[in-house]
Motif scaffolding. Structure first.
Motif, PDB file in Angstrom:
ATOM      1  N   SER A 160      19.693  47.800  52.023  1.00 40.84           N
ATOM      2  CA  SER A 160      19.731  48.367  53.384  1.00 40.84           C
ATOM      3  C   SER A 160      19.175  49.783  53.399  1.00 40.84           C
ATOM      4  O   SER A 160      18.447  50.184  54.323  1.00 40.84           O
ATOM      5  CB  SER A 160      21.164  48.350  53.908  1.00 40.84           C
ATOM      6  OG  SER A 160      21.644  47.019  54.011  1.00 40.84           O
ATOM      7  N   ALA A 183      18.868  48.327  67.397  1.00 44.65           N
ATOM      8  CA  ALA A 183      19.782  47.251  66.985  1.00 44.65           C
ATOM      9  C   ALA A 183      19.612  46.930  65.510  1.00 44.65           C
ATOM     10  O   ALA A 183      20.589  46.698  64.776  1.00 44.65           O
ATOM     11  CB  ALA A 183      19.537  46.009  67.836  1.00 44.65           C
ATOM     12  N   GLU A 184      18.361  46.914  65.025  1.00 46.76           N
ATOM     13  CA  GLU A 184      18.115  46.624  63.604  1.00 46.76           C
ATOM     14  C   GLU A 184      18.671  47.730  62.715  1.00 46.76           C
ATOM     15  O   GLU A 184      19.246  47.445  61.636  1.00 46.76           O
ATOM     16  CB  GLU A 184      16.627  46.452  63.367  1.00 46.76           C
ATOM     17  CG  GLU A 184      16.056  45.189  64.015  1.00 46.76           C
ATOM     18  CD  GLU A 184      14.552  45.111  63.877  1.00 46.76           C
ATOM     19  OE1 GLU A 184      14.020  43.983  63.935  1.00 46.76           O
ATOM     20  OE2 GLU A 184      13.913  46.179  63.701  1.00 46.76           O
ATOM     21  N   ARG A 217      21.240  49.654  63.464  1.00 46.20           N
ATOM     22  CA  ARG A 217      22.699  49.508  63.448  1.00 46.20           C
ATOM     23  C   ARG A 217      23.136  48.366  62.530  1.00 46.20           C
ATOM     24  O   ARG A 217      24.171  48.454  61.856  1.00 46.20           O
ATOM     25  CB  ARG A 217      23.208  49.247  64.879  1.00 46.20           C
ATOM     26  CG  ARG A 217      23.242  50.516  65.739  1.00 46.20           C
ATOM     27  CD  ARG A 217      24.131  50.317  66.945  1.00 46.20           C
ATOM     28  NE  ARG A 217      23.677  49.234  67.792  1.00 46.20           N
ATOM     29  CZ  ARG A 217      22.822  49.379  68.812  1.00 46.20           C
ATOM     30  NH1 ARG A 217      22.327  50.583  69.103  1.00 46.20           N
ATOM     31  NH2 ARG A 217      22.460  48.348  69.530  1.00 46.20           N
ATOM     32  N   GLU A 218      22.364  47.289  62.448  1.00 47.19           N
ATOM     33  CA  GLU A 218      22.700  46.167  61.573  1.00 47.19           C
ATOM     34  C   GLU A 218      22.660  46.587  60.101  1.00 47.19           C
ATOM     35  O   GLU A 218      23.551  46.241  59.312  1.00 47.19           O
ATOM     36  CB  GLU A 218      21.736  44.999  61.833  1.00 47.19           C
ATOM     37  CG  GLU A 218      22.074  43.747  61.042  1.00 47.19           C
ATOM     38  CD  GLU A 218      23.387  43.131  61.447  1.00 47.19           C
ATOM     39  OE1 GLU A 218      24.021  42.447  60.608  1.00 47.19           O
ATOM     40  OE2 GLU A 218      23.813  43.343  62.612  1.00 47.19           O
ATOM     41  N   GLU A 219      21.630  47.345  59.747  1.00 44.69           N
ATOM     42  CA  GLU A 219      21.547  47.812  58.362  1.00 44.69           C
ATOM     43  C   GLU A 219      22.675  48.786  58.046  1.00 44.69           C
ATOM     44  O   GLU A 219      23.255  48.769  56.941  1.00 44.69           O
ATOM     45  CB  GLU A 219      20.191  48.475  58.115  1.00 44.69           C
ATOM     46  CG  GLU A 219      18.992  47.534  58.234  1.00 44.69           C
ATOM     47  CD  GLU A 219      19.037  46.421  57.199  1.00 44.69           C
ATOM     48  OE1 GLU A 219      19.640  46.636  56.111  1.00 44.69           O
ATOM     49  OE2 GLU A 219      18.488  45.331  57.469  1.00 44.69           O
ATOM     50  N   LYS A 235      25.623  48.768  59.425  1.00 46.07           N
ATOM     51  CA  LYS A 235      26.836  47.951  59.315  1.00 46.07           C
ATOM     52  C   LYS A 235      26.942  47.295  57.941  1.00 46.07           C
ATOM     53  O   LYS A 235      28.012  47.200  57.346  1.00 46.07           O
ATOM     54  CB  LYS A 235      26.834  46.893  60.417  1.00 46.07           C
ATOM     55  CG  LYS A 235      28.082  46.043  60.464  1.00 46.07           C
ATOM     56  CD  LYS A 235      28.031  45.061  61.623  1.00 46.07           C
ATOM     57  CE  LYS A 235      29.259  44.191  61.663  1.00 46.07           C
ATOM     58  NZ  LYS A 235      29.212  43.205  62.781  1.00 46.07           N
ATOM     59  N   THR A 236      25.800  46.833  57.422  1.00 49.40           N
ATOM     60  CA  THR A 236      25.804  46.229  56.075  1.00 49.40           C
ATOM     61  C   THR A 236      26.232  47.232  55.029  1.00 49.40           C
ATOM     62  O   THR A 236      27.005  46.930  54.111  1.00 49.40           O
ATOM     63  CB  THR A 236      24.399  45.694  55.756  1.00 49.40           C
ATOM     64  OG1 THR A 236      24.028  44.718  56.746  1.00 49.40           O
ATOM     65  CG2 THR A 236      24.361  45.078  54.376  1.00 49.40           C
TER      66      THR A 236
END
Length: 539
Positions: free
Chosen positions: A337, A351-352, A354-356, A358-359
């Motif tokens: 990430s 959004a992408e 935030r996803e990374e 979150k990981t």
């Protein structure tokens, strides 16, 4: 809230099994020693009893021989006395002297009574008439002569057939005036020619002499033969005796004396030595038992310590293997990430990104749990360093641990504490109890899905302290109640609940370090699981 404890049989722990093995080994070591001592004591007692009986039997035989010999000497003495007076006329004839008939008839009875204790005497003619008699030291007229003893006829006939001194028959025992007496008879020699015409007239001289049993006292053997007397019948209990047969061969009574059982005196003389020997054996036995107890206890402690050390090493090895495996995934996730954000962050949408992010945060949470497990292992090791010297307030410790875990897990559940002890307890290892409560309370919060109350009950049951933690979770099936204490094993009810499977094994290890055990039971309908910790009250 109802806490249900003690309904099922407590499974035997490794420590209990080791203690059972040591107890059996102790019995296996002590039983041969006790058996050897018992057999030795029985053998020595039997040998001493046999020796005492042998001594008593030998003394009894010796006493019987002594009494028999003395009685035979009395018979021989009376025979010789009768011969001396029956053949007196022959002696007078040989010596050419005159016999004083008046002295022989009037003073002889008193002399015989005084000198030889002759009680009575007769001179019996061949036709059976009494020519001369005396009794109790006085001459008695023939017509008033006392009756001859029973069986005297056979003795008179035997005396008449004896034509020489050597042929004079032996005397015998009779009852005269209800007392035991000896009777002897001899043919009277003719005055004119003792050698050529001995006994031609056939008159017989008979003497009756009472058996003087005081002879044994005068002979100095009374200490060996006590209470000697004549008894018409067999010897009574605790007495020895010799049968006395009359002239007709029938038993007329017994000469009896007390059985002193010198073997018993031997036993009593050896009793102090036996007592000292028994005390010495008991002392040595106590030393041997203490030595065996020391060796077995030391072996037991070493065995338990070795087992615990093996468990710790196995846990550490398994934990390192698990950590090395578990660390790869979150670290790879964080690296991947971070690399994506660094290389393509300006090209990613919000959004992408935030996803990374979150990981990365999820991987960090996983690493945090692993670090918590490392801390748990450290607390488990610290819990085995021994009990504290200061008294501990178990209720206060429960409330403090609850605040820690509830804040860490952000739980809004309520703690219901039922403290029946309500007093400081001594000998408690606070680190071990902190480890136990922390793991049990964390599980109670997580598996209750943060709903309901968590009930903690503190009490004392006889010689044990008890801590019971009850939750409102799904419970644990009977098939899984022992398996959950295996490292890294997760229950089927743990789906979706974070954990590594080390909490309960570490808590049980800490409980055993207190000398107790951690168990799980069904808390009842509508409840979850009840985890119960029992450990003995220190002496």
């Amino acid at each position: 809230m109802v806490v249900i404890t003690g309904r099922a049989a407590r499974p035997q722990s490794r420590t209990d099994r080791v203690r059972d093995i040591l107890a059996r080994r102790r019995r296996n070591l002590l039983l041969p020693i006790l058996l050897l001592v018992a057999v030795s004591l029985i053998a020595v007692s039997g040998l001493l009893y046999w020796s005492a009986e042998s001594v008593s039997r030998r003394d009894a035989v010796a006493q019987e021989d002594l009494v028999g010999s003395v009685m035979q000497l009395r018979k021989d003495g009376l025979r010789q006395l009768v011969i001396d007076y029956a053949w007196w006329d022959a002696a007078v004839s040989r010596l050419g002297t005159a016999l004083d008939e008046r002295w022989a008839r009037e003073e002889l009875p008193a002399y015989l009574r005084t000198a030889f204790h002759v009680l009575a005497g007769w001179v019996v003619a061949p036709d059976g008439t009494v020519r001369y008699s005396f009794e109790n030291g006085r001459a008695v007229a023939p017509e008033n002569a006392p009756a001859l003893p029973a069986g005297a006829a056979e003795l008179i006939a035997a005396a008449r057939s004896g034509r020489s001194i050597d042929a004079v028959p032996a005397g015998g025992f009779v009852l005269y005036q209800q007392d035991l007496a000896l009777v002897g008879a001899s043919l009277i020699a003719a005055r004119e020619s003792a050698e050529a015409s001995a006994g031609e007239d056939g008159s017989v001289l008979i003497f009756v002499q009472p058996v003087d049993l005081t002879l044994f006292t005068r002979a100095g053997v009374a200490e060996h033969i006590d209470d000697l007397h004549f008894l018409r019948g067999p010897p009574p209990q605790d007495y020895l005796g010799c049968e006395v047969k009359g002239l007709d061969g029938q038993v007329i009574g017994s000469v009896v004396w007390r059985d002193q059982r010198s073997g018993d005196d031997l036993l009593w003389s050896l009793a102090p030595l036996l007592l000292v020997a028994l005390l010495a054996v008991c002392f040595l036995l106590v030393l041997a038992i203490k030595r065996v107890e020391t060796v077995v206890s030391r072996e037991g402690r070493l065995s338990i310590s070795l087992h615990q050390e093996k468990q710790r090493r196995s846990q550490k090895s398994d934990f390192v293997s698990m950590v090395s495996h578990e660390l790869r995934t979150p670290l790879q996730a964080i690296g991947t990430s971070a690399d994506m954000l660094e290389r393509f962050g300006d090209q990613m949408s919000e959004a992408e990104r935030r996803e990374e992010t979150k990981t990365i945060r999820s991987a960090v949470s996983t690493l945090a749990r692993l670090v918590d497990d490392v801390l748990v292992m450290g607390r488990s090791e610290a819990a085995e360093n021994g009990a504290g010297t200061e008294p501990s307030d178990l209720g206060r410790l429960c409330r403090a641990v609850w605040r820690e875990v509830s804040v860490a897990l952000r739980s809004k559940q309520q703690l219901v504490l039922k403290d029946e002890i309500a007093a400081p307890i001594h000998g408690l290892n606070d680190a071990a109890m902190h480890t136990i409560l922390s793991n049990l309370l964390q599980n109670a919060i997580k598996y209750s899905r943060r709903l309901g109350e968590v009930v903690v009950e503190l009490k004392r049951d006889g010689g044990n302290y008890i801590v019971a933690v009850t939750d409102c979770g799904p419970g644990i099936s009977a098939e899984e109640r022992e398996a959950i204490f295996q490292p890294y094993w997760r229950s089927t009810q743990a789906d979706g609940i974070a954990g590594t499977g080390l909490g309960l094994p570490v808590a049980r290890s800490a409980a055993r370090s207190l000398g107790g055990e951690l168990e799980v039971e069904d808390a009842g309908e509508g409840k979850g699981a009840c985890f119960t910790v029992r450990w003995p009250v220190p002496d």
